[in-house]
Scaffold this motif. Structure first.
Motif, short mmCIF file in Angstrom:
data_model
loop_
_atom_site.label_atom_id
_atom_site.label_comp_id
_atom_site.label_asym_id
_atom_site.label_seq_id
_atom_site.Cartn_x
_atom_site.Cartn_y
_atom_site.Cartn_z
N UNK A 137 -2.53 8.16 -27.68
CA UNK A 137 -2.09 9.58 -27.90
C UNK A 137 -0.67 9.74 -29.24
N UNK A 138 -0.23 8.35 -29.30
CA UNK A 138 0.63 8.00 -30.27
C UNK A 138 0.24 6.87 -31.28
N UNK A 139 -0.25 5.85 -30.70
CA UNK A 139 -0.40 4.68 -31.39
C UNK A 139 -1.67 3.97 -31.17
N UNK A 140 -2.38 3.08 -31.93
CA UNK A 140 -3.53 2.39 -31.55
C UNK A 140 -3.09 1.18 -30.86
N UNK A 141 -3.63 0.71 -29.88
CA UNK A 141 -3.09 -0.74 -29.15
C UNK A 141 -4.02 -1.37 -28.92
N UNK A 142 -4.07 -2.40 -28.16
CA UNK A 142 -5.01 -3.53 -27.69
C UNK A 142 -5.40 -2.55 -26.44
N UNK A 143 -6.77 -2.67 -26.13
CA UNK A 143 -7.28 -2.16 -24.88
C UNK A 143 -7.28 -3.44 -23.82
N UNK A 144 -6.48 -2.98 -22.78
CA UNK A 144 -6.28 -3.95 -21.58
C UNK A 144 -7.40 -3.68 -20.56
N UNK A 145 -7.60 -5.07 -19.59
CA UNK A 145 -8.40 -4.62 -18.51
C UNK A 145 -7.90 -3.67 -17.51
N UNK A 146 -6.56 -3.48 -17.56
CA UNK A 146 -6.11 -2.28 -16.71
C UNK A 146 -6.74 -1.03 -17.38
N UNK A 147 -6.70 -0.93 -18.57
CA UNK A 147 -6.84 0.34 -19.37
C UNK A 147 -8.18 0.69 -18.87
N UNK A 148 -9.17 -0.39 -18.99
CA UNK A 148 -10.62 -0.28 -18.83
C UNK A 148 -11.05 0.12 -17.23
N UNK A 149 -10.25 -0.50 -16.67
CA UNK A 149 -10.43 0.00 -15.12
C UNK A 149 -10.09 1.39 -14.95
N UNK A 150 -8.78 1.75 -15.43
CA UNK A 150 -8.35 3.33 -15.21
C UNK A 150 -9.50 4.26 -15.92
N UNK A 151 -10.25 4.09 -16.96
CA UNK A 151 -10.90 4.61 -17.50
C UNK A 151 -12.18 4.96 -16.49
N UNK A 152 -12.74 3.62 -16.05
CA UNK A 152 -13.94 3.60 -15.44
C UNK A 152 -13.69 4.34 -13.99
N UNK A 153 -12.61 4.31 -13.48
CA UNK A 153 -12.41 5.06 -12.26
C UNK A 153 -12.11 6.41 -12.43
N UNK A 154 -11.64 6.87 -13.79
CA UNK A 154 -11.65 8.24 -13.97
C UNK A 154 -12.95 8.84 -14.36
N UNK A 155 -14.03 7.79 -14.88
CA UNK A 155 -15.23 8.36 -15.03
C UNK A 155 -15.86 8.65 -13.77
N UNK A 156 -15.57 7.71 -12.74
CA UNK A 156 -16.39 8.00 -11.44
C UNK A 156 -15.88 9.32 -10.79
N UNK A 157 -14.66 9.44 -10.80
CA UNK A 157 -13.98 10.36 -10.33
C UNK A 157 -14.75 11.87 -10.86
N UNK A 158 -14.68 11.81 -12.07
CA UNK A 158 -15.05 13.00 -12.80
C UNK A 158 -16.76 13.24 -12.31
N UNK A 159 -17.35 12.13 -12.34
CA UNK A 159 -18.97 12.14 -12.12
C UNK A 159 -19.09 12.72 -10.53
N UNK A 160 -18.32 12.35 -9.79
CA UNK A 160 -18.31 12.73 -8.30
C UNK A 160 -18.03 14.08 -8.40
N UNK A 161 -17.49 14.76 -9.44
CA UNK A 161 -17.26 16.07 -9.20
C UNK A 161 -18.55 16.86 -10.24
N UNK A 162 -19.53 16.31 -10.39
CA UNK A 162 -20.76 16.85 -10.95
C UNK A 162 -20.55 17.09 -12.54
N UNK A 163 -19.32 16.45 -12.86
CA UNK A 163 -19.13 16.46 -14.36
C UNK A 163 -20.04 15.31 -15.06
#
Length: 202
Positions: A125-151
Motif C-alpha cells: 500500500x506504500x512500498x514494494x517489499x519482499x514477500x515473506x513466509x508470514x505474508x504468504x500464510x496471512x494471504x492464504x488464510x484470508x483466501x480461505x476465510x473469504x472462500x468459506x463465506x461463498x466468495x
C-alpha cells in the motif's frame, strides 16, 4: 450488486476512502482491468441495466475500476494488449503484457494460491517489499476465510519487464515469475431475482 459503478470505495474502517487513498490503489484497479477481456456497457434498447460482454467474473473487476475513477475503455485503447497468456486449468491464471507508464509490464490474475506461487514481492500500500513466509500464510488464510463465506477470490499481481524486451518473444514462464502481489478481489454470485419463485414453482 451488478455492473453499475454506483456506491463508494470503503476502507477497512468502514468509511469512504479519500481521493489520495484511492490513487494509491490505482495499480490494483488497473491490473484488474488489464487482466480482463470483458467490457461493461450502460443500459440500451436490449438491456434494462448495465451489462457485461464477456466473462462475468472479469466484468466484476471492471466495475470497481470505474468506481476508482478509471476510464477502462480509454485505458485499453491507449495501452493495447501486446501479448496474452490465456487462462488454463493447470496453472489457474492468465496474464497480459502491455505498455504502461513508459514501461513494459505484465498484469496477472488467477486463483490466489497460484498467483502467490509466482510472486516474490508484495506491495503493502506504500512500498514494494519482499514477500515473506508470514505474508504468504496471512494471504492464504484470508483466501480461505473469504472462500468459506461463498466468495470467489482472484489474486492480482504485476511486474515490469526489462527495458527493450520483445513482448512477442517473451515466454510465459518468464512473464509469470517474480511478480509483485497487489491484492485480492473477492466477489459473490447473488441468486438471480427469479430464483426464489422458480424454486417455489418447482
Amino acid at each position: 450488486t451488478g455492473y453499475e459503478a454506483n456506491g463508494e470505495i470503503i476502507g477497512p474502517k468502514g468509511t469512504p476512502l479519500h481521493e489520495k487513498e484511492i490513487e494509491d490503489l490505482k495499480l490494483f484497479f488497473v491490473t484488474g482491468a488489464f487482466a480482463s477481456n470483458a467490457t461493461i456497457h450502460p443500459p440500451d434498447d436490449e438491456h434494462a441495466v448495465w451489462y457485461c460482454l464477456g466473462d462475468p467474473t472479469e466484468g466484476a473487476l471492471i466495475t470497481p475500476a470505474h468506481k476508482a475513477g478509471l476510464d477502462t475503455d480509454s485505458l485499453s485503447r491507449h495501452h493495447i494488449e501486446l501479448k496474452e497468456f490465456t487462462f488454463d486449468s493447470a496453472r489457474k491464471r492468465m496474464s497480459s503484457i502491455r505498455q504502461y507508464n513508459d514501461q513494459l509490464c505484465v498484469f496477472a490474475k488467477g486463483a490466489p494460491e497460484t498467483i502467490l506461487d509466482v510472486c516474490t514481492q508484495l506491495w503493502d500500500g506504500k512500498k514494494i517489499r519482499k514477500l515473506t513466509t508470514k505474508d504468504r500464510q496471512q494471504i492464504l488464510t484470508y483466501n480461505d476465510t473469504q472462500a468459506n463465506q461463498a466468495m470467489r477470490n482472484l489474486g492480482l499481481a504485476y511486474k515490469t519487464l526489462p527495458i527493450k524486451s520483445d513482448p512477442k518473444a517473451t515466454s510465459m514462464e518468464f512473464a509469470e515469475e517474480g511478480l509483485t502481489w497487489l491484492g485480492m478481489a473477492s466477489m459473490i454470485d447473488p441468486p438471480r431475482e427469479e430464483i426464489p419463485a422458480a424454486m417455489l414453482a418447482a
